[in-house]
Scaffold this active site. Structure first.
Site, short mmCIF file in Angstrom:
data_model
loop_
_atom_site.label_atom_id
_atom_site.label_comp_id
_atom_site.label_asym_id
_atom_site.label_seq_id
_atom_site.Cartn_x
_atom_site.Cartn_y
_atom_site.Cartn_z
N LYS A 128 -7.52 -59.38 65.63
CA LYS A 128 -8.71 -58.91 64.90
C LYS A 128 -8.27 -57.83 63.91
O LYS A 128 -7.73 -56.81 64.30
CB LYS A 128 -9.76 -58.37 65.86
N ASP A 181 -24.13 -52.77 69.71
CA ASP A 181 -24.37 -53.86 68.76
C ASP A 181 -24.45 -55.18 69.53
O ASP A 181 -23.91 -56.20 69.13
CB ASP A 181 -23.23 -53.90 67.72
N1 LIG Z 1 -11.36 -62.45 72.07
C1 LIG Z 1 -11.95 -63.39 71.33
N2 LIG Z 1 -11.81 -64.69 71.65
C2 LIG Z 1 -12.38 -65.66 70.89
N3 LIG Z 1 -13.09 -65.40 69.77
C3 LIG Z 1 -13.27 -64.13 69.39
C4 LIG Z 1 -12.71 -63.05 70.15
N4 LIG Z 1 -13.02 -61.90 69.52
C5 LIG Z 1 -13.72 -62.23 68.43
N5 LIG Z 1 -13.89 -63.57 68.34
C6 LIG Z 1 -14.58 -64.32 67.28
O1 LIG Z 1 -14.49 -63.60 66.05
C7 LIG Z 1 -15.77 -63.23 65.59
C8 LIG Z 1 -15.75 -61.83 65.00
O2 LIG Z 1 -15.33 -60.90 65.99
P1 LIG Z 1 -16.14 -59.57 66.29
O3 LIG Z 1 -15.32 -58.77 67.23
O4 LIG Z 1 -17.52 -59.90 66.70
O5 LIG Z 1 -16.09 -58.83 64.86
P2 LIG Z 1 -17.22 -58.53 63.75
O6 LIG Z 1 -17.30 -57.06 63.74
O7 LIG Z 1 -16.66 -59.08 62.48
O8 LIG Z 1 -18.50 -59.18 64.18
C9 LIG Z 1 -16.67 -63.36 66.81
O9 LIG Z 1 -18.00 -63.65 66.46
C10 LIG Z 1 -16.03 -64.48 67.58
O10 LIG Z 1 -16.45 -65.73 67.06
#
Ligand SMILES: Nc1ncnc2c1ncn2[C@@H]1O[C@H](COP(=O)(O)OP(=O)(O)O)[C@@H](O)[C@H]1O
Ligand SMILES: [Mg+2]
Length: 296
Positions: free
Chosen positions: A122, A227
């Site tokens: 991420k 959130d």
């Molecule tokens: N550990 C994970 N495993 C699988 N998918 C993930 C994971 N973390 C994030 N995602 C995917 O990435 C997207 C964005 O991550 P997120 O942490 O929600 O960041 P943002 O702040 O951009 O919403 C999530 O909606 C999900 O679909």
């Protein structure tokens, strides 16, 4: 944002990384690192340095500025190179795969660890787009905001990683946090889909798990998510959940904690009401989350 770093990493030599690091170091003191300072720090003749900076500029990793001195700063791509290189050298990730999603303030990619585990990368990208447009119009010569984009992104990743470790340590249902460098976090990849897209067998089972997550977070990690929504809950094929996305979480004794907890509860309750016609009494669920009652 295009993932330029992944394409250019293979063309970078150790000297290039040293120069990028020196630019990063100089940005602690001013918006643009002075080339004379960079030259001293990497122990290179100015001419040779400028030649290399020119190369890095062509690769979109740095931006040049000239005023009373000649300066360079890192772009997000340059910052990406430094973070990816660090994670590679620490043997955390060996390669980057496809994008999983491009969020508003993050880019998420599949990646492979050195152990062959599929993990998730991420990348935090806090961008003040509207501000920089204003800036361009007014032609400010000195602008702290580009630094603070990288800086704000790093702080956001550090904060999220800290919250994840706290939650993971008390067995909250979240992805295992693996490592963090600069604005990047590496975590366990969850083979699930966002709640709003998931096939749900029994909505009450999912709702109960989300409430239990909030209770563990509040009582054991002393945190509020802040959130929580159908976008930040992943549902696995076996109908268990994992909660994600923690940069904005706050300690339960923070002055906004109560308000954020209410908002999280309301978001989730409203969603289940709307979609499945089930829900809890908000006051009762809040007492349960705080551990004041054992039942809802
Ligand atoms: N550990 C994970 N495993 C699988 N998918 C993930 C994971 N973390 C994030 N995602 C995917 O990435 C997207 C964005 O991550 P997120 O942490 O929600 O960041 P943002 O702040 O951009 O919403 C999530 O909606 C999900 O679909
Ligand atoms: Mg999210």
């Amino acid at each position: 944002m295009k993932f330029v770093a992944v394409e250019v990493l293979k063309d970078l030599k150790p000297l290039h990384f040293r120069i990028l690091q020196a630019v990063e170091w100089g940005m602690r003191f001013s918006e643009y690192s002075d080339v004379e300072e960079i030259a001293k720090r990497v122990n290179l003749h100015l001419e040779k340095l400028l030649h290399n900076l020119d190369f890095l500029h062509k690769k979109q990793l740095v931006e040049r500025w000239s005023g009373d001195y000649i300066g360079y700063r890192l772009t997000f791509h340059g910052y990406d190179c430094l973070a990816l290189n660090a994670l590679y050298e620490r043997r955390v990730i060996e390669s980057i795969g496809l994008p999983r999603g491009l969020g508003k303030e993050s880019n998420v990619y599949y990646a492979l660890s050195f152990d062959g585990e599929e993990v998730l990368l991420k990348i935090h990208r806090i961008m003040y787009t509207s501000f920089s447009q204003v800036r361009k119009k007014r032609e400010y010569t000195s602008d702290k905001h580009h630094i603070s984009e990288l800086y704000a992104s790093r702080i956001s990743a550090e904060t999220e990683f800290k919250h994840m470790k706290k939650l993971y340590d008390v067995d909250a249902p979240i992805p295992r946090p693996i490592d963090q460098n600069r604005h990047m976090i590496v975590m366990e990849q969850i083979p699930g889909v966002e709640l709003f897209k998931a096939k749900i067998k029994d909505p009450s089972v999912i709702l109960e798990q989300i409430v239990d997550f909030m209770a563990i977070a509040w009582q054991k990690a002393h945190l509020v998510h802040g959130d929580l929504s159908e976008h930040n809950v992943l549902v696995l094929p076996n109908q268990t959940i994992k909660v994600i996305d923690f940069p904005q979480a706050v300690p339960s004794n923070h002055k906004t904690a109560e308000e954020l907890l209410r908002r999280d509860v309301k978001n989730i309750n409203d969603y289940f009401q709307r979609k499945f016609r089930i829900g809890y009494d908000e006051e009762e669920v809040i007492s349960y989350i705080k551990g004041e009652t054992n039942k809802i």
